[in-house]
Write a protein that holds these residues in place. Structure first.
Motif, PDB file in Angstrom:
ATOM      1  N   GLN A 139       6.486 -10.689  16.521  1.00  0.00           N
ATOM      2  CA  GLN A 139       7.500 -11.372  17.330  1.00  0.00           C
ATOM      3  C   GLN A 139       8.901 -10.818  17.059  1.00  0.00           C
ATOM      4  O   GLN A 139       9.653 -10.517  17.975  1.00  0.00           O
ATOM      5  N   THR A 140       9.255 -10.692  15.767  1.00  0.00           N
ATOM      6  CA  THR A 140      10.608 -10.248  15.402  1.00  0.00           C
ATOM      7  C   THR A 140      10.698  -8.742  15.198  1.00  0.00           C
ATOM      8  O   THR A 140      11.792  -8.209  15.080  1.00  0.00           O
ATOM      9  N   ARG A 141       9.551  -8.073  15.085  1.00  0.00           N
ATOM     10  CA  ARG A 141       9.457  -6.639  14.788  1.00  0.00           C
ATOM     11  C   ARG A 141       9.957  -6.303  13.376  1.00  0.00           C
ATOM     12  O   ARG A 141      10.240  -5.157  13.064  1.00  0.00           O
ATOM     13  N   GLU A 142      10.067  -7.314  12.522  1.00  0.00           N
ATOM     14  CA  GLU A 142      10.479  -7.095  11.138  1.00  0.00           C
ATOM     15  C   GLU A 142       9.330  -6.448  10.370  1.00  0.00           C
ATOM     16  O   GLU A 142       8.171  -6.865  10.493  1.00  0.00           O
ATOM     17  N   LEU A 143       9.646  -5.434   9.553  1.00  0.00           N
ATOM     18  CA  LEU A 143       8.631  -4.635   8.864  1.00  0.00           C
ATOM     19  C   LEU A 143       8.914  -4.622   7.367  1.00  0.00           C
ATOM     20  O   LEU A 143      10.059  -4.430   6.952  1.00  0.00           O
ATOM     21  N   HIS A 144       7.854  -4.837   6.555  1.00  0.00           N
ATOM     22  CA  HIS A 144       7.976  -4.793   5.095  1.00  0.00           C
ATOM     23  C   HIS A 144       6.867  -3.908   4.535  1.00  0.00           C
ATOM     24  O   HIS A 144       5.712  -4.029   4.954  1.00  0.00           O
ATOM     25  N   THR A 145       7.203  -3.056   3.592  1.00  0.00           N
ATOM     26  CA  THR A 145       6.193  -2.267   2.882  1.00  0.00           C
ATOM     27  C   THR A 145       5.589  -3.141   1.795  1.00  0.00           C
ATOM     28  O   THR A 145       6.312  -3.770   1.023  1.00  0.00           O
ATOM     29  N   ILE A 146       4.247  -3.191   1.727  1.00  0.00           N
ATOM     30  CA  ILE A 146       3.606  -4.081   0.751  1.00  0.00           C
ATOM     31  C   ILE A 146       2.770  -3.353  -0.298  1.00  0.00           C
ATOM     32  O   ILE A 146       2.341  -3.974  -1.263  1.00  0.00           O
ATOM     33  N   THR A 147       2.508  -2.041  -0.121  1.00  0.00           N
ATOM     34  CA  THR A 147       1.838  -1.284  -1.184  1.00  0.00           C
ATOM     35  C   THR A 147       2.635  -0.024  -1.482  1.00  0.00           C
ATOM     36  O   THR A 147       3.425   0.445  -0.667  1.00  0.00           O
ATOM     37  N   ASN A 148       2.388   0.528  -2.673  1.00  0.00           N
ATOM     38  CA  ASN A 148       3.131   1.700  -3.121  1.00  0.00           C
ATOM     39  C   ASN A 148       2.166   2.686  -3.794  1.00  0.00           C
ATOM     40  O   ASN A 148       2.075   2.722  -5.020  1.00  0.00           O
ATOM     41  N   PRO A 149       1.434   3.473  -2.991  1.00  0.00           N
ATOM     42  CA  PRO A 149       0.486   4.426  -3.591  1.00  0.00           C
ATOM     43  C   PRO A 149       1.225   5.536  -4.327  1.00  0.00           C
ATOM     44  O   PRO A 149       2.395   5.804  -4.041  1.00  0.00           O
ATOM     45  N   PRO A 150       0.549   6.181  -5.287  1.00  0.00           N
ATOM     46  CA  PRO A 150       1.186   7.265  -6.028  1.00  0.00           C
ATOM     47  C   PRO A 150       1.603   8.426  -5.117  1.00  0.00           C
ATOM     48  O   PRO A 150       0.899   8.752  -4.157  1.00  0.00           O
ATOM     49  N   GLN A 151       2.742   9.028  -5.431  1.00  0.00           N
ATOM     50  CA  GLN A 151       3.194  10.202  -4.686  1.00  0.00           C
ATOM     51  C   GLN A 151       2.164  11.323  -4.834  1.00  0.00           C
ATOM     52  O   GLN A 151       1.555  11.489  -5.885  1.00  0.00           O
ATOM     53  N   GLY A 152       1.972  12.078  -3.766  1.00  0.00           N
ATOM     54  CA  GLY A 152       1.010  13.172  -3.779  1.00  0.00           C
ATOM     55  C   GLY A 152      -0.398  12.737  -3.420  1.00  0.00           C
ATOM     56  O   GLY A 152      -1.275  13.583  -3.255  1.00  0.00           O
ATOM     57  N   TRP A 153      -0.628  11.427  -3.319  1.00  0.00           N
ATOM     58  CA  TRP A 153      -1.943  10.921  -2.933  1.00  0.00           C
ATOM     59  C   TRP A 153      -2.040  10.817  -1.423  1.00  0.00           C
ATOM     60  O   TRP A 153      -1.034  10.849  -0.719  1.00  0.00           O
ATOM     61  N   ASP A 154      -3.265  10.648  -0.931  1.00  0.00           N
ATOM     62  CA  ASP A 154      -3.498  10.427   0.493  1.00  0.00           C
ATOM     63  C   ASP A 154      -2.953   9.065   0.901  1.00  0.00           C
ATOM     64  O   ASP A 154      -2.382   8.915   1.963  1.00  0.00           O
ATOM     65  N   GLY A 155      -3.164   8.052   0.055  1.00  0.00           N
ATOM     66  CA  GLY A 155      -2.561   6.756   0.289  1.00  0.00           C
ATOM     67  C   GLY A 155      -3.534   5.622   0.493  1.00  0.00           C
ATOM     68  O   GLY A 155      -4.683   5.675   0.054  1.00  0.00           O
ATOM     69  N   ASP A 156      -3.052   4.568   1.167  1.00  0.00           N
ATOM     70  CA  ASP A 156      -3.773   3.309   1.350  1.00  0.00           C
ATOM     71  C   ASP A 156      -4.203   3.141   2.805  1.00  0.00           C
ATOM     72  O   ASP A 156      -3.415   3.398   3.720  1.00  0.00           O
ATOM     73  N   PHE A 157      -5.448   2.663   2.994  1.00  0.00           N
ATOM     74  CA  PHE A 157      -6.026   2.561   4.332  1.00  0.00           C
ATOM     75  C   PHE A 157      -6.937   1.340   4.428  1.00  0.00           C
ATOM     76  O   PHE A 157      -7.265   0.711   3.435  1.00  0.00           O
ATOM     77  N   THR A 158      -7.416   1.065   5.626  1.00  0.00           N
ATOM     78  CA  THR A 158      -8.406   0.041   5.983  1.00  0.00           C
ATOM     79  C   THR A 158      -8.144  -1.324   5.338  1.00  0.00           C
ATOM     80  O   THR A 158      -8.972  -1.816   4.581  1.00  0.00           O
ATOM     81  N   PRO A 159      -7.017  -1.952   5.647  1.00  0.00           N
ATOM     82  CA  PRO A 159      -6.733  -3.274   5.085  1.00  0.00           C
ATOM     83  C   PRO A 159      -7.671  -4.348   5.637  1.00  0.00           C
ATOM     84  O   PRO A 159      -8.067  -4.303   6.796  1.00  0.00           O
ATOM     85  N   GLN A 160      -8.027  -5.299   4.786  1.00  0.00           N
ATOM     86  CA  GLN A 160      -8.816  -6.474   5.182  1.00  0.00           C
ATOM     87  C   GLN A 160      -8.266  -7.685   4.444  1.00  0.00           C
ATOM     88  O   GLN A 160      -8.170  -7.672   3.214  1.00  0.00           O
ATOM     89  N   VAL A 161      -7.908  -8.733   5.175  1.00  0.00           N
ATOM     90  CA  VAL A 161      -7.385  -9.958   4.583  1.00  0.00           C
ATOM     91  C   VAL A 161      -8.555 -10.902   4.313  1.00  0.00           C
ATOM     92  O   VAL A 161      -9.453 -11.051   5.146  1.00  0.00           O
ATOM     93  N   SER A 162      -8.540 -11.546   3.146  1.00  0.00           N
ATOM     94  CA  SER A 162      -9.606 -12.492   2.796  1.00  0.00           C
ATOM     95  C   SER A 162      -9.602 -13.675   3.763  1.00  0.00           C
ATOM     96  O   SER A 162      -8.571 -13.983   4.367  1.00  0.00           O
TER      97      SER A 162
END
Length: 196
Positions: free
Chosen positions: A137-160
Motif C-alpha cells: 500500500q505505502t511502497r515502503e521497503l525494509h531489508t530483513i536479511t543480511n547474507p555474507p558478501q560474495g555469497w549468492d544470497g537468500d531466496f525462497t522465503p516462506q512465512v510460518s
C-alpha cells in the motif's frame, strides 16, 4: 496414496495452496508457448482459470493470508516487477519494480500476516540477494536479511502459519544452499541444515 493435481500438456510449476486448502495456484507453461502464466484451480475441478497472460513470464505465485489476492513476480526482457491480482480474476496491479532486471532462480515470494510481501532483491548487480519486506500500500521497503558478501544470497522465503517466523535458503552459490529460519520481523538468522 498420491494423485496428480494437474495433468495438462506442458509444464506446471511452483504450486501453492490457498490458506483454506480449497484451491491451488501454479505456473503453467503450455506446450509450444514461450511464457509461463499464473493459473488457479479449485480442488475437485478439472478446468483451471487463467489469471495472467501476455508477453511476460510470471512466477512465484503467493496467496494473501485472507485468500483474496495472489502476488507474483513478472519478468520480461526489459524489467522485473512484483504484481498482485484478485484470486478470482481481474486486473493485475504492479506494486514494485525490481531495481535490476534479474530474477535468480525465480527467487520466491511470501506474504506476512500483516499483508506485506517478502522477496529477494540485490542492492547492486554484484551484491548477494537479501530478503526485503514491502508494504504494497505505502511502497515502503525494509531489508530483513543480511547474507555474507560474495555469497549468492537468500531466496525462497516462506512465512510460518502463525506468522512469527521466516524460513529461507541461503548459500555461497546457487547449487550450495542451506535452510535458515529467523523470527519476524528482524530476528537473527539461524542455520537449520549444514549439508550444502
Amino acid at each position: 496414496v498420491s494423485r496428480p493435481l494437474t495433468t495438462y500438456p506442458g509444464s506446471q510449476l511452483q504450486p501453492t495452496f490457498s490458506a483454506d486448502g480449497s484451491a491451488i495456484a501454479f505456473v503453467w507453461r503450455k506446450e509450444g508457448e514461450q511464457h509461463g502464466h499464473i493459473y488457479v484451480k479449485q480442488l475437485g475441478s478439472e478446468v483451471p482459470a487463467a489469471l495472467t497472460s501476455g508477453d511476460s513470464d510470471e512466477f512465484s505465485p503467493a496467496w494473501s493470508p485472507d485468500g483474496r489476492t495472489i502476488a507474483f513476480i513478472l519478468h520480461n526482457d526489459t524489467r522485473s516487477a512484483i504484481a498482485t491480482i484478485p484470486a478470482i480474476g481481474g486486473s493485475e496491479r504492479e506494486v514494485y519494480v525490481l531495481p535490476f532486471n534479474s530474477v535468480d532462480d525465480y527467487g520466491g515470494l511470501a506474504w506476512t500476516q500483516s499483508g506485506s510481501l517478502i522477496f529477494p532483491q540485490k542492492r547492486s548487480p554484484e551484491a548477494p540477494s537479501a530478503l526485503v519486506e514491502l508494504n504494497p500500500q505505502t511502497r515502503e521497503l525494509h531489508t530483513i536479511t543480511n547474507p555474507p558478501q560474495g555469497w549468492d544470497g537468500d531466496f525462497t522465503p516462506q512465512v510460518s502459519p502463525d506468522g512469527t517466523e521466516l524460513a529461507f535458503v541461503r548459500g555461497p552459490q546457487s547449487l550450495t544452499r542451506d535452510v535458515y529460519v529467523m523470527n519476524l520481523p528482524y530476528g537473527a538468522a539461524r542455520r537449520l541444515t549444514s549439508d550444502g
